[in-house]
Structures are given as structure tokens and as C-alpha cells.
Design a protein around this motif. Structure first.
Motif, short mmCIF file in Angstrom:
data_model
loop_
_atom_site.label_atom_id
_atom_site.label_comp_id
_atom_site.label_asym_id
_atom_site.label_seq_id
_atom_site.Cartn_x
_atom_site.Cartn_y
_atom_site.Cartn_z
N ALA A 124 1.21 9.70 3.90
CA ALA A 124 2.14 10.50 3.07
C ALA A 124 2.32 10.12 1.84
N VAL A 125 1.99 8.67 1.58
CA VAL A 125 2.22 8.05 0.24
C VAL A 125 1.05 8.52 -0.82
N ASP A 126 -0.44 8.45 0.05
CA ASP A 126 -1.54 8.84 -0.68
C ASP A 126 -1.27 10.08 -1.09
N LYS A 127 -1.01 11.27 -0.37
CA LYS A 127 -0.82 12.66 -0.61
C LYS A 127 0.23 12.80 -1.71
N TYR A 128 1.29 12.22 -1.64
CA TYR A 128 2.27 12.29 -2.53
C TYR A 128 1.71 11.67 -4.07
N SER A 129 0.77 10.67 -4.04
CA SER A 129 0.13 10.29 -5.21
C SER A 129 -0.63 11.14 -5.64
N LEU A 130 -1.35 12.07 -4.83
CA LEU A 130 -2.40 12.79 -5.57
C LEU A 130 -1.91 14.16 -5.69
N GLU A 131 -0.85 14.46 -5.46
CA GLU A 131 -0.31 15.86 -5.76
C GLU A 131 0.33 16.02 -7.02
N LYS A 152 7.61 16.88 -5.87
CA LYS A 152 8.95 16.60 -6.37
C LYS A 152 9.28 15.21 -6.07
N ASN A 153 9.95 14.87 -7.32
CA ASN A 153 10.22 13.31 -7.41
C ASN A 153 10.96 12.94 -6.17
N ASN A 154 10.56 11.91 -5.63
CA ASN A 154 11.31 11.16 -4.49
C ASN A 154 11.37 9.81 -4.62
N SER A 155 12.58 9.22 -4.91
CA SER A 155 12.86 7.84 -5.17
C SER A 155 12.12 6.81 -3.85
N LEU A 156 12.08 7.16 -2.88
CA LEU A 156 11.93 6.39 -1.56
C LEU A 156 10.18 6.24 -1.76
N LEU A 157 9.76 7.86 -2.09
CA LEU A 157 8.12 7.64 -2.05
C LEU A 157 7.75 6.64 -3.42
N LEU A 185 7.65 3.43 -2.45
CA LEU A 185 6.49 3.08 -1.39
C LEU A 185 5.21 3.02 -2.19
N VAL A 186 4.99 4.01 -3.10
CA VAL A 186 3.62 3.92 -3.84
C VAL A 186 3.47 2.48 -4.47
N LYS A 187 4.67 2.00 -4.98
CA LYS A 187 4.44 0.80 -5.87
C LYS A 187 4.36 -0.67 -4.69
N LYS A 217 0.75 -0.34 -3.40
CA LYS A 217 -0.24 -0.88 -4.65
C LYS A 217 -0.17 -2.56 -4.49
N GLU A 218 0.92 -2.96 -4.05
CA GLU A 218 1.12 -4.51 -4.04
C GLU A 218 0.45 -4.90 -2.70
N GLY A 219 0.12 -4.00 -1.73
CA GLY A 219 -0.57 -4.24 -0.68
C GLY A 219 0.52 -4.72 0.56
N LYS A 220 1.93 -4.31 0.41
CA LYS A 220 2.98 -4.83 0.96
C LYS A 220 3.54 -3.83 2.11
#
Length: 170
Positions: free
Chosen positions: A130-137, A141-146, A149-151, A154-157
Motif C-alpha cells: 500500500a505504501v509503495d502504491k501510494y507513493s507511485l500514484e 488523495k492525501n492521507n496523513s497515516l500513509l 508510513l512513507v517516511k 524510507k528510514e527502514g523502520k
């Protein structure tokens, strides 16, 4: 420089289109008995990959058919049981297309790890998808949780977030 950029965009678009055409929704599939589900596991994985790789703006009819096939398979599968909790609901509330992406990531993990299945890893696979798809699309629509999660990803956490917060989000 402009020609190089145009060539890169054309190559990416051609690559996505070529990849998008590699999956075909099974015709006249039957999902009634336990044994029916195993026959379609390879198609399920290919469909999940197709949804993940194909931009939302392309092939709407095929996306609906693929999602319908996958949902029917997931609902009746004796080998995969997905729990959609509050975190998943919050991640997908503004971008409902992501619920199938989450369930697809979870299902793909479950099918590829039948003997060593781990619920946390399956949830991680679903969230990561879901994170990967959200990042690519670009038209999501903006989602604060996603966004968070993207950040975290990226931090590997992301694995740490699954272990500590995935089951707590309200």
C-alpha cells in the motif's frame, strides 16, 4: 536534453503498458470447493502484481475484473485469512483502491510462505504494498497515516511500526 527526457518517459510508459498486458483474468473460473482455490494461486499472484504495477489511470475495466476475481478468491480461500483492522481502514479511507493492494500484498506473502507463515510479516507485506502504491500514484488523495508510513519506510523502520503501532491505530 528535452529529447532525452521524452525518450525516458516513452520508455517508462511502454514498459508499464507492456507489463500491464501480461496478466489475463481467468475466464469461467470456478471457486466452489477447496481444491478450486489451489488451481488459481499462480493467477492470484499475477493479478496482485498486475494491480500493483499498473497505474490507476490505465485499464479501469481490467482493474475492476481483476479486483473482482481476487476478492472472490480471497473471500473463499481456505489457505488465506486476512484481518482488516483499524490501521488498514485508516490507510485506505481516502484511497479505497489501496484496500485491494493491502490485501494483495498480504495474500501474496501468505501464498509464498505457506510453511513459515507469520501474521506480522504478512501485514508488513500488505502495508508495504500500500505504501509503495501510494507513493507511485500521482493522483492519490492525501492521507496523513500513509504520508507518515512513507517516511517510516524510507528510514527502514516499517517492520518496527508493524510490531508497535499497526494493531493500536484507532
Amino acid at each position: 536534453m528535452k529529447k532525452i527526457f521524452t525518450l525516458i518517459i516513452a520508455a517508462i510508459t511502454f514498459g508499464l503498458t507492456a507489463k500491464a498486458q501480461t496478466f489475463h483474468v481467468p475466464e469461467n473460473y470456478v471457486l466452489k470447493e477447496k481444491g478450486d482455490y489451489a488451481k488459481y494461486e499462480e493467477d492470484v499472484i499475477k493479478g496482485i502484481d498486475w494491480l500493483q504495477d499498473t497505474p490507476w489511470a490505465l485499464e479501469e475495466q481490467k482493474r475492476m475484473e481483476t479486483s473482482s476475481f481476487l476478492l472472490k478468491w480471497m473471500q473463499g480461500s481456505p489457505s488465506v485469512s486476512i484481518e482488516v483492522n483499524a490501521s488498514v481502514a485508516k490507510m485506505t479511507e481516502k484511497n479505497p483502491q489501496l484496500i485491494m493492494i493491502f490485501m494483495g500484498g498480504y495474500t501474496k506473502y501468505a501464498l509464498q510462505n505457506k510453511t513459515a507463515f507469520d501474521k506480522n510479516k504478512a501485514n508488513l507485506a500488505g502495508v508495504k504494498a500500500a505504501v509503495d502504491k501510494y507513493s507511485l500514484e500521482t493522483d492519490h488523495k492525501n492521507n496523513s497515516l500513509l504520508n507518515k508510513l512513507v517516511k517510516i519506510d524510507k528510514e527502514g523502520k516499517l517492520r518496527d511500526w508493524i510490531a508497535s503501532d499497526f494493531y493500536k491505530t484507532k
